[in-house]
Design a protein around this motif. Structure first.
Motif, PDB file in Angstrom:
ATOM      1  N   PRO A 167       1.629   7.058  -9.995  1.00 44.40           N
ATOM      2  CA  PRO A 167       2.753   7.233  -9.092  1.00 44.40           C
ATOM      3  C   PRO A 167       2.645   6.171  -8.212  1.00 44.40           C
ATOM      4  O   PRO A 167       2.859   6.154  -6.938  1.00 44.40           O
ATOM      5  CB  PRO A 167       2.611   8.601  -8.436  1.00 44.40           C
ATOM      6  CG  PRO A 167       1.678   9.299  -9.343  1.00 44.40           C
ATOM      7  CD  PRO A 167       0.705   8.306  -9.785  1.00 44.40           C
ATOM      8  N   MET A 168       2.607   4.625  -8.621  1.00 44.89           N
ATOM      9  CA  MET A 168       2.511   3.709  -7.987  1.00 44.89           C
ATOM     10  C   MET A 168       3.153   2.706  -8.650  1.00 44.89           C
ATOM     11  O   MET A 168       3.173   2.447  -9.648  1.00 44.89           O
ATOM     12  CB  MET A 168       1.054   3.159  -7.426  1.00 44.89           C
ATOM     13  CG  MET A 168       0.635   4.163  -6.401  1.00 44.89           C
ATOM     14  SD  MET A 168      -1.370   3.443  -6.154  1.00 44.89           S
ATOM     15  CE  MET A 168      -0.961   1.980  -5.420  1.00 44.89           C
ATOM     16  N   PRO A 169       3.571   1.389  -7.739  1.00 47.10           N
ATOM     17  CA  PRO A 169       4.506   0.397  -8.265  1.00 47.10           C
ATOM     18  C   PRO A 169       3.192  -0.507  -9.036  1.00 47.10           C
ATOM     19  O   PRO A 169       2.122  -0.353  -8.882  1.00 47.10           O
ATOM     20  CB  PRO A 169       4.959  -0.613  -7.187  1.00 47.10           C
ATOM     21  CG  PRO A 169       5.036   0.663  -5.985  1.00 47.10           C
ATOM     22  CD  PRO A 169       4.002   1.730  -6.194  1.00 47.10           C
ATOM     23  N   ALA A 170       3.681  -1.257 -10.150  1.00 46.11           N
ATOM     24  CA  ALA A 170       2.883  -1.799 -11.144  1.00 46.11           C
ATOM     25  C   ALA A 170       1.942  -2.791 -10.262  1.00 46.11           C
ATOM     26  O   ALA A 170       0.735  -3.028 -10.750  1.00 46.11           O
ATOM     27  CB  ALA A 170       3.613  -2.546 -11.996  1.00 46.11           C
ATOM     28  N   HIS A 171       2.407  -3.379  -9.223  1.00 44.39           N
ATOM     29  CA  HIS A 171       1.690  -4.684  -8.557  1.00 44.39           C
ATOM     30  C   HIS A 171       1.092  -4.169  -7.277  1.00 44.39           C
ATOM     31  O   HIS A 171       0.760  -5.236  -6.516  1.00 44.39           O
ATOM     32  CB  HIS A 171       2.653  -5.846  -8.500  1.00 44.39           C
ATOM     33  CG  HIS A 171       2.887  -6.222 -10.107  1.00 44.39           C
ATOM     34  ND1 HIS A 171       2.162  -6.730 -10.949  1.00 44.39           N
ATOM     35  CD2 HIS A 171       4.132  -6.315 -10.574  1.00 44.39           C
ATOM     36  CE1 HIS A 171       2.530  -6.863 -12.293  1.00 44.39           C
ATOM     37  NE2 HIS A 171       3.913  -6.708 -12.018  1.00 44.39           N
ATOM     38  N   ARG A 172       1.172  -2.746  -6.966  1.00 42.19           N
ATOM     39  CA  ARG A 172       0.531  -2.586  -5.546  1.00 42.19           C
ATOM     40  C   ARG A 172      -0.985  -2.365  -5.744  1.00 42.19           C
ATOM     41  O   ARG A 172      -1.333  -1.576  -6.547  1.00 42.19           O
ATOM     42  CB  ARG A 172       1.363  -1.458  -5.262  1.00 42.19           C
ATOM     43  CG  ARG A 172       0.884  -0.877  -3.774  1.00 42.19           C
ATOM     44  CD  ARG A 172       1.358  -1.968  -2.645  1.00 42.19           C
ATOM     45  NE  ARG A 172       1.323  -1.251  -1.240  1.00 42.19           N
ATOM     46  CZ  ARG A 172       0.390  -1.868  -0.446  1.00 42.19           C
ATOM     47  NH1 ARG A 172      -0.816  -2.455  -0.793  1.00 42.19           N
ATOM     48  NH2 ARG A 172       0.471  -1.360   0.793  1.00 42.19           N
ATOM     49  N   PRO A 173      -1.577  -3.031  -5.053  1.00 45.82           N
ATOM     50  CA  PRO A 173      -3.217  -2.780  -5.325  1.00 45.82           C
ATOM     51  C   PRO A 173      -3.795  -1.332  -4.764  1.00 45.82           C
ATOM     52  O   PRO A 173      -3.315  -0.942  -3.757  1.00 45.82           O
ATOM     53  CB  PRO A 173      -3.785  -4.221  -4.437  1.00 45.82           C
ATOM     54  CG  PRO A 173      -2.817  -5.146  -4.449  1.00 45.82           C
ATOM     55  CD  PRO A 173      -1.529  -4.227  -4.024  1.00 45.82           C
ATOM     56  N   LEU A 174      -4.931  -1.088  -5.231  1.00 40.75           N
ATOM     57  CA  LEU A 174      -5.520   0.179  -4.964  1.00 40.75           C
ATOM     58  C   LEU A 174      -7.094   0.007  -5.132  1.00 40.75           C
ATOM     59  O   LEU A 174      -7.493  -0.816  -5.953  1.00 40.75           O
ATOM     60  CB  LEU A 174      -5.012   1.462  -5.664  1.00 40.75           C
ATOM     61  CG  LEU A 174      -5.728   2.863  -5.223  1.00 40.75           C
ATOM     62  CD1 LEU A 174      -5.193   3.098  -3.885  1.00 40.75           C
ATOM     63  CD2 LEU A 174      -5.218   3.633  -6.385  1.00 40.75           C
ATOM     64  N   THR A 175      -7.552   0.384  -3.968  1.00 38.68           N
ATOM     65  CA  THR A 175      -9.183   0.318  -3.938  1.00 38.68           C
ATOM     66  C   THR A 175      -9.730   1.561  -4.561  1.00 38.68           C
ATOM     67  O   THR A 175      -9.383   2.773  -4.606  1.00 38.68           O
ATOM     68  CB  THR A 175      -9.799   0.108  -2.611  1.00 38.68           C
ATOM     69  OG1 THR A 175      -9.241   1.101  -1.656  1.00 38.68           O
ATOM     70  CG2 THR A 175      -9.659  -1.154  -2.338  1.00 38.68           C
ATOM     71  N   LEU A 176     -10.877   1.285  -5.526  1.00 40.06           N
ATOM     72  CA  LEU A 176     -11.369   2.280  -6.420  1.00 40.06           C
ATOM     73  C   LEU A 176     -12.737   2.237  -6.480  1.00 40.06           C
ATOM     74  O   LEU A 176     -13.367   1.684  -5.903  1.00 40.06           O
ATOM     75  CB  LEU A 176     -11.091   2.006  -7.998  1.00 40.06           C
ATOM     76  CG  LEU A 176      -9.542   1.487  -8.076  1.00 40.06           C
ATOM     77  CD1 LEU A 176      -9.273   0.944  -9.570  1.00 40.06           C
ATOM     78  CD2 LEU A 176      -8.660   3.027  -8.154  1.00 40.06           C
ATOM     79  N   ILE A 177     -13.309   3.640  -6.688  1.00 41.44           N
ATOM     80  CA  ILE A 177     -14.686   3.903  -6.651  1.00 41.44           C
ATOM     81  C   ILE A 177     -15.258   4.914  -7.892  1.00 41.44           C
ATOM     82  O   ILE A 177     -14.388   5.823  -7.884  1.00 41.44           O
ATOM     83  CB  ILE A 177     -15.276   4.277  -5.627  1.00 41.44           C
ATOM     84  CG1 ILE A 177     -17.044   4.132  -5.397  1.00 41.44           C
ATOM     85  CG2 ILE A 177     -14.808   5.317  -5.011  1.00 41.44           C
ATOM     86  CD1 ILE A 177     -17.583   4.285  -3.909  1.00 41.44           C
TER      87      ILE A 177
END
Length: 295
Positions: A167-177
């Motif tokens: 549920p996010m736009p294709a080019h919106r960054p998200l930090t992950l772990i």
């Protein structure tokens, strides 16, 4: 050598922390409501002491914490509710304070202290505040979005059909772990308590857009995967809490300084999203998803 009580020891974060501490040569007291579960037995096999503990039973907490040097604490509203998470989190902190522990490391979530309006972030911040007022030396580690969630639930179902539904736009960054890195960082903090006392640290291992995640998953699984943005209205039908979280991810963003974490704490052995994806047993996971959908 430390003796560390670990809550949620049969779950992802607690289990990763317990394994990291055992690997470093420390004593682990794994706290669980189900001490005879397969996950608890696996910890015993690694050398952990397993003790029964219930957040709603102060006597069980007192018994489980007695003689420990420090505590790794994790709370969750999932499977209960937000009010229960707050009540149980405060009870755990109070029990640790009563036991005279020298350090509490609480894991919550990145940005929980920023007034996000996301319900399960706000509940965690209430526990953080209670911890800060407890008088016990404390550290809050606050992980970004869990990589491990990409191998479960609706995401896994979508991957079976070549779709990375997110549920996010294709080019919106998200930090992950991944959970493994949370455990490694928690173990580091517990072993260097003076350095980390009274600090709240957002942590992440990598940053990727959904389009990039789809590419990484395609390479790991070995088939074409296309990102599909799930409308928030569909998420809201399942959970207003999760819908609020994804709205926050999209409009504000879950920024964490990954480069600084890698520079300052290389001993954690941070895993990229590609590292994590390559380590998953995708044939088994996708087969299980198929089986589950048929019943």
């Amino acid at each position: 050598m430390l003796t560390v009580a670990v809550t949620g020891a049969t779950g992802a974060q607690g289990g990763a922390t317990a394994r990291a501490l055992l690997k470093a040569g420390h004593r682990v007291r794994a706290l669980t409501r189900q001490p005879t579960s397969p996950a608890a037995e696996a910890l015993r096999d690694l050398g952990a002491e397993v003790r029964q503990a219930d957040f709603d039973d102060r006597a069980s907490l007192d018994n489980a914490l007695a003689g420990s040097d420090s505590l790794f604490a994790v709370t969750t509203p999932f499977g209960t509710d937000l009010a229960t998470e707050v009540r149980q989190g405060k009870a755990l902190v109070d029990a640790a304070a009563g036991a005279g522990l020298g350090h509490i490391v609480l894991t919550t979530v990145a940005h929980a202290d920023r007034g996000t309006g996301v319900p399960h972030y706000e509940s965690k911040h209430l526990v953080e505040q209670h911890l800060g007022a407890s008088g016990v030396p404390w550290t809050v580690i606050a992980p970004a979005a869990f990589m491990d969630n990409y191998a479960t639930g609706w995401t896994l179902d979508g991957l079976r059909t070549g779709t990375f539904a997110w549920p996010m736009p294709a080019h919106r960054p998200l930090t992950l772990i991944p959970a493994a890195d949370i455990g490694a960082f928690a173990a580091l903090v517990l072993q260097r308590s003076a350095e980390f006392a009274s600090r709240r640290i957002d942590i992440a291992s990598d940053e990727r857009t959904p389009a990039q995640m789809a590419e990484v998953l395609a390479a790991a699984i070995g088939c074409a995967i296309t990102h599909q943005q799930v409308p928030l209205v569909q998420v809201r039908q399942r959970s207003t809490d999760l819908a609020a979280m994804f709205d926050y991810f999209t409009t504000v963003g879950l920024d964490v300084d990954v480069a600084v974490l890698h520079r300052d704490y290389p001993e954690v052995g941070w895993h990229s999203f590609a590292d994590w994806a390559a380590a998953q047993d995708w044939p088994t996971l996708l087969s299980a998803a198929t089986t589950n959908r048929r019943h």
